[in-house]
Design an enzyme around this catalytic site. Structure first.
Site, PDB file in Angstrom:
ATOM      1  N   SER A 153      24.201 -29.304  -3.857  1.00 22.48           N
ATOM      2  CA  SER A 153      24.891 -28.037  -4.073  1.00 22.48           C
ATOM      3  C   SER A 153      24.186 -26.919  -3.287  1.00 22.48           C
ATOM      4  O   SER A 153      23.986 -27.057  -2.087  1.00 22.48           O
ATOM      5  CB  SER A 153      24.958 -27.743  -5.576  1.00 22.48           C
ATOM      6  OG  SER A 153      25.842 -26.691  -5.856  1.00 22.48           O
ATOM      7  N   ASP A 325      34.752 -33.937  -7.058  1.00 21.74           N
ATOM      8  CA  ASP A 325      34.106 -32.624  -7.003  1.00 21.74           C
ATOM      9  C   ASP A 325      35.120 -31.620  -6.458  1.00 21.74           C
ATOM     10  O   ASP A 325      35.442 -31.636  -5.267  1.00 21.74           O
ATOM     11  CB  ASP A 325      32.870 -32.714  -6.099  1.00 21.74           C
ATOM     12  CG  ASP A 325      32.089 -31.410  -6.029  1.00 21.74           C
ATOM     13  OD1 ASP A 325      32.580 -30.371  -6.516  1.00 21.74           O
ATOM     14  OD2 ASP A 325      30.967 -31.430  -5.478  1.00 21.74           O
ATOM     15  N   HIS A 358      31.512 -32.048  -9.725  1.00 18.59           N
ATOM     16  CA  HIS A 358      30.338 -31.537  -9.006  1.00 18.59           C
ATOM     17  C   HIS A 358      29.034 -32.013  -9.636  1.00 18.59           C
ATOM     18  O   HIS A 358      28.059 -32.293  -8.945  1.00 18.59           O
ATOM     19  CB  HIS A 358      30.407 -30.006  -9.005  1.00 18.59           C
ATOM     20  CG  HIS A 358      29.392 -29.348  -8.126  1.00 18.59           C
ATOM     21  ND1 HIS A 358      29.331 -29.567  -6.765  1.00 18.59           N
ATOM     22  CD2 HIS A 358      28.389 -28.475  -8.408  1.00 18.59           C
ATOM     23  CE1 HIS A 358      28.341 -28.848  -6.251  1.00 18.59           C
ATOM     24  NE2 HIS A 358      27.755 -28.185  -7.221  1.00 18.59           N
TER      25      HIS A 358
END
Lengths: 385, 385
Positions: A153, A325, A358
């Site tokens: 991320s 995601d 995610h």
């Protein structure tokens, strides 16, 4: 190669007296970074791996915190003895970024110019600023070049930034569940979270420390919004569905309560997550980190050409994404891969079929971990060749 | 068939002295409904069409409001002389639901039991409660059976509910961009919006009227969250991208401002939408309407079997969805279609390729409007056969 138990780790501190020039033009003077290390640096200092953290994480990447043995590092399933990033082979560093609320200099720290907490005066920092701070820590530790810099991320953005800021200091960039820039929708979610915090009357323009309060309501809402974007629609359906919350402990409730109180399990979960978060996370840090996310856009200085941003990169890349995601979709990872291929840069790309959205980058998915293990074995062979 | 200009319309009121028994077991006594009509009821009262509204809408469906000529109805592109729902052929009714803040009895109305505004004491209402209130209005207007009941999103749920609550009183159900029930993610977004409102100190447990304030900050955040879910990721990217807000009116800004103030166009847009909304929408109504959304689940009383919920339906159906609607995806509409087909009920299904997300149901899309026009011509032929 056996999977060892998680070791006890001690956080360390490094103080930097020389100011750090920031992307904004401001400077951060006299700052500290908190970090942890796992494993042993080899004789030629070639087996170091830097792990970069995302929004809600810290330097405590692996092992058990010395002062809180129940506190397992946020990537403990990935990093440790015998794990995909094997600390019997690699010397791994976890570092807390400036602006954070987990020990490095941040909004809660004393501003040497005023003698009181920075609060809203803490300068806006970028992904590139963090990477420059990390490079100084590497200097301090005598690490000229990392075998790999890795992160998921926002952490993946830092790993990417290393390749164009310090092309000679990074062997491999391992960037998971990330994106070359936020979309308007991504920015929109960040902005709603920031508005929830800033408009909380207890935010006091960021000077809430002086008032002995925290903008807990704003932080709760911000965290609830975040959580929705971290989970896939399907994962939420699987985990919570439309199940009603049992208030009495007498088993599943079957009738609606006709109330705005907790009615569905998903409401209970989100409120709990929000409340927990508001007790430990700093509101000014939340603003800073979401803004760093918004600003990340390496193609921006190259007329929007992402390939040009990586023209000088010399690292090889491992890019991984997860099918469900929807925060940073596989499509965004593929844009990175395309930009690298346009530069004839070596890249391994894994698109992992995982239901968790995610959050998958933090979870113990066999396919994902096998791919990481395999990639780090390759790095290990290079290091020890 | 020419597209006429939009007529001036006058809102009307109907008072109901007999209490309305609600799904929760509570009763709503002595309530008023505000409504508008367009076109002319034919001699055998067979050409009436009821339009049901969604979260942020009212009885003002078409035409220009008599007291505010710039105020065009929210579905004015769909309903009017020569339009897809042709008011030269149909007698169309727009009705504001109880609990709303646009004129029908709601939280801002005086509770006859206490002599003060209902506020948080206004009973929790469901989609089915609204439909029962609408049926009473139909009685009052002498309409035994609607040629069609139509709506989008939450309005589509009401159209669906008509078919199982009053199977003999509805000829066609036209349900657009809707779902047979909310997912955990849908409920999660509603819950975050409610928390933003309820935790605003100016909400005062719903009694903010007594304090001369409104929980504007909470409403702003709620509306911003809503807006994100109404637009597709692509539509937001197309409309706003990562363009920076020009504060000075000197053209596009190219440099970041390193601020938590408005920086990107999307932030400016969302803040503006949120502020506008907080000036006219009632916070208690927001809670009520989002809860009605959460609770809608016709399969619930049939062990989760949606087909069983429609077993007694006698209407024919027109179901439409939009490819980029991630709030209520086409998949959710297809579930409705499957349930109808399992009952051998006649259904027309249109999956419309539109980039705008959930909001598409309000927009003037040629393919969508052609499908609606065609379907209502069919209804017209039946009515005038």
């Amino acid at each position: 190669m056996s999977s060892g138990s998680s070791d006890v780790v001690h956080a360390q501190r490094a103080r930097f007296a020389e100011p750090l020039a920031l992307s904004s033009g401001a400077r951060l003077r006299d700052y500290e970074l908190v970090y942890e290390t796992y494993g042993t640096l080899n004789a030629d200092r070639s087996n170091a791996v830097l792990v970069c953290h995302a929004l809600n994480a810290s330097h405590h990447v692996a092992g058990r915190a010395a002062d809180a043995p129940d506190n397992l590092g946020w990537w403990d399933n990935m990093i440790g003895p015998g794990k995909p990033v094997d600390t019997d082979r690699f010397f791994v560093i976890g570092v807390n970024n400036p602006g954070s609320c987990f020990g490095s200099t941040g909004p809660m720290s004393i501003n040497p110019d005023t003698g009181r907490a920075y609060g809203p005066d803490f300068p806006v920092v970028t992904v590139e600023d963090w990477v420059r701070a990390q490079a100084r820590l590497a200097d301090r530790l005598g690490i000229e070049r990392f075998a790999a810099v890795m992160g998921g991320s926002l952490g993946g953005m830092q790993a990417l930034a290393w390749t164009y800021l310090y092309p000679d200091r990074i062997g491999h960039c391992v960037a998971v569940a990330t994106t070359p820039k936020l979309t308007a929708q991504n920015i929109a979610f960040n902005e709603v979270a920031r508005r929830a915090i800033i408009t909380d009357p207890e935010f006091h323009d960021g000077r809430f420390y002086d008032h002995g309060v925290v903008p807990a309501r704003g932080l709760q809402v911000a965290r609830m919004i975040g959580h929705i974007t971290y989970l896939s629609d399907d994962a939420m359906a699987e985990k919570f569905g439309r199940v009603l919350r049992d208030h009495d402990g007498n088993g599943l409730r079957s009738a609606y309560g006709f109330t705005f109180d907790v009615e569905f399990e998903i409401e209970s979960y989100l409120r709990h997550q929000g409340e927990k978060f508001s007790r430990y996370f700093d509101a000014n840090t939340y603003l800073l980190i979401t803004r760093a996310l918004d600003y990340f856009d390496p193609a921006r200085d190259h007329g929007g050409n992402l390939a040009a941003a990586f023209a000088d990169a010399r690292a090889r890349f491992m890019i991984a994404s997860f099918t469900t995601d929807w925060r940073f979709t596989p499509e965004r990872s593929r844009e990175i891969v395309q930009a690298l291929l346009a530069n004839r840069i070596g890249v391994t790309y894994c698109e992992i079929d995982a239901p968790h959205g995610h959050d998958a980058f933090l979870l113990d998915n066999p396919q994902y971990h096998a791919a990481m293990r395999s990639y780090f074995r390759r790095i290990d062979r290079e290091v020890h060749a």
